[in-house]
Design an enzyme around this catalytic site. Structure first.
Site, mmCIF file in Angstrom:
data_model
loop_
_atom_site.group_PDB
_atom_site.id
_atom_site.type_symbol
_atom_site.label_atom_id
_atom_site.label_comp_id
_atom_site.label_asym_id
_atom_site.label_seq_id
_atom_site.Cartn_x
_atom_site.Cartn_y
_atom_site.Cartn_z
ATOM 1 N N ASP A 117 -3.880 18.500 1.789
ATOM 2 C CA ASP A 117 -2.463 18.834 2.761
ATOM 3 C C ASP A 117 -1.596 19.586 1.934
ATOM 4 O O ASP A 117 -2.084 19.284 0.736
ATOM 5 C CB ASP A 117 -2.100 17.319 3.272
ATOM 6 C CG ASP A 117 -2.106 16.478 2.701
ATOM 7 O OD1 ASP A 117 -2.814 16.504 1.357
ATOM 8 O OD2 ASP A 117 -2.420 15.361 3.320
ATOM 9 N N ASN A 176 -0.875 2.586 6.786
ATOM 10 C CA ASN A 176 -1.309 3.021 8.514
ATOM 11 C C ASN A 176 -2.733 3.472 8.713
ATOM 12 O O ASN A 176 -2.382 3.832 10.007
ATOM 13 C CB ASN A 176 0.027 3.329 9.152
ATOM 14 C CG ASN A 176 -0.052 4.620 9.052
ATOM 15 O OD1 ASN A 176 -0.608 5.420 7.812
ATOM 16 N ND2 ASN A 176 1.282 5.969 9.256
ATOM 17 N N HIS A 231 -3.555 6.395 7.218
ATOM 18 C CA HIS A 231 -3.952 7.407 7.268
ATOM 19 C C HIS A 231 -4.612 8.288 6.343
ATOM 20 O O HIS A 231 -4.952 7.487 5.333
ATOM 21 C CB HIS A 231 -2.065 8.510 7.509
ATOM 22 C CG HIS A 231 -1.271 8.496 6.495
ATOM 23 N ND1 HIS A 231 -0.095 7.923 6.454
ATOM 24 C CD2 HIS A 231 -1.805 8.286 5.324
ATOM 25 C CE1 HIS A 231 0.577 8.482 5.360
ATOM 26 N NE2 HIS A 231 -0.739 8.497 3.913
ATOM 27 N N GLU A 250 -1.893 11.235 10.921
ATOM 28 C CA GLU A 250 -0.994 9.928 11.172
ATOM 29 C C GLU A 250 -1.583 9.111 12.589
ATOM 30 O O GLU A 250 -2.629 9.665 13.228
ATOM 31 C CB GLU A 250 -0.001 9.977 11.799
ATOM 32 C CG GLU A 250 1.159 10.802 10.098
ATOM 33 C CD GLU A 250 1.000 10.067 9.186
ATOM 34 O OE1 GLU A 250 1.040 8.177 9.516
ATOM 35 O OE2 GLU A 250 1.921 10.011 7.939
HETATM 36 C C1 F6R Z 1 -2.795 12.833 0.296
HETATM 37 C C2 F6R Z 1 -2.143 12.591 1.183
HETATM 38 C C3 F6R Z 1 -2.381 11.079 1.807
HETATM 39 C C4 F6R Z 1 -2.283 10.370 0.011
HETATM 40 C C5 F6R Z 1 -2.192 8.407 1.270
HETATM 41 C C6 F6R Z 1 -2.262 7.221 0.249
HETATM 42 O O1 F6R Z 1 -2.937 14.482 -0.762
HETATM 43 O O2 F6R Z 1 -3.287 13.416 2.016
HETATM 44 O O3 F6R Z 1 -3.189 10.468 2.703
HETATM 45 O O4 F6R Z 1 -4.140 9.928 0.086
HETATM 46 O O5 F6R Z 1 -0.663 8.631 1.820
HETATM 47 O O6 F6R Z 1 -1.422 7.776 -0.829
HETATM 48 P P1 F6R Z 1 -1.361 6.763 -2.524
HETATM 49 O O7 F6R Z 1 -2.222 7.427 -2.995
HETATM 50 O O8 F6R Z 1 0.079 7.633 -3.207
HETATM 51 O O9 F6R Z 1 -1.035 5.454 -1.720
#
Ligand code: F6R
Length: 244
Positions: A67, A136, A138, A143
């Site tokens: 992303d 959550n 995701h 989401e």
């Molecule tokens: C990152 C991404 C997000 C993260 C997720 C967890 O490219 O797509 O889905 O993997 O938000 O983030 P952290 O590792 O910071 O807890």
């Protein structure tokens, strides 16, 4: 699904890096699907270390990221382009031309999403997709929703995400309102998936996503349907997993 239990964040990072390293050694021209966020940073550090000491060679590896924020130039230190260069690409011998992210500066969402999805297919698909897990449930910027989004698409960031991310920007107004993300379908097409999770604050969502019902309200729960998923998580993140 395979669950690899790690003692702590460092151990999780080393175990995850070992699996990525094995993939690159066994298939030197692998297409790696990569993630940003705080969780994979330790694994990237290990890969950098092993590349520097000659144990790992990225010269024929290709990568596609999950992303990118829409509207941020690559030079912005909050862009995922910047993050990947800072944490991995500039420190290993990967060919920058072989590294790909959605182009956050392309204003035409339909055009950019179609380009990115076609690019992934033209590379032959992803061999190993690395994923972090949101609180959550995701994955990428997918989401909780009423249905699973299939292909690369543009998402409107939720107010809670803007709120959470504003600390990284001068003000809430500077936080991007949209992002490009691989869809759930794109992620599920990867041949192998490696999920990394650390910390007690993720224990509830780990239990829900991997042991609860499969529902678009918990996007990561779809991973239960994938034939080759490895979850590398530390003891704290696994602390609420139902015991046999
Ligand atoms: C990152 C991404 C997000 C993260 C997720 C967890 O490219 O797509 O889905 O993997 O938000 O983030 P952290 O590792 O910071 O807890």
């Amino acid at each position: 699904m395979r669950i690899i239990k790690a003692a702590d964040y460092q151990d999780m990072s080393r175990k995850a890096a070992n699996l990525i390293s094995a993939q690159v050694i066994m298939k030197p021209d692998s297409v790696l699907g990569l993630a940003t966020g705080s969780t994979p940073i330790g694994a990237y550090q290990k890969l950098v270390e092993w590349c520097k000491n000659g144990d790992l060679d990225f010269s024929t590896v290709k990568s596609v990221n999950l992303d990118e924020y829409k509207g941020l130039p690559r030079t912005n230190d909050q862009s995922y382009y910047y993050f990947m260069h800072e944490n991995l690409f500039d420190k290993v011998n990967i060919n920058p031309a072989n590294t790909h992210l959605p182009d956050g500066t392309e204003p035409d969402s339909d055009k950019e999403c179609a380009r990115y999805e076609a690019l992934i297919q033209s590379l032959g698909g992803v061999d190993l997709q690395l994923l972090g897990l949101g609180h959550n449930g995701h994955i990428g910027f997918n989401e909780p929703a009423d249905e699973f989004d299939k292909v690369t698409h543009c998402v409107d960031l939720q107010e809670s995400t803007i709120e959470a991310n504003k600390r990284f920007f001068a003000s809430a107004d500077d936080v991007p309102r949209q992002a490009y993300t691989m869809g759930i379908g794109t992620i599920m097409q990867a041949k192998k998936i490696l999920v990394v999770v650390s910390g007690e604050d993720k224990a509830d969502i780990v239990a829900k996503a991997f042991f609860g019902s499969v529902t678009p309200q918990v996007p990561a729960s779809i991973l239960q349907m994938h034939q080759d998923v490895t979850l590398v998580a530390d003891a704290a993140a696994l602390s609420k997993v139902p015991q046999k």
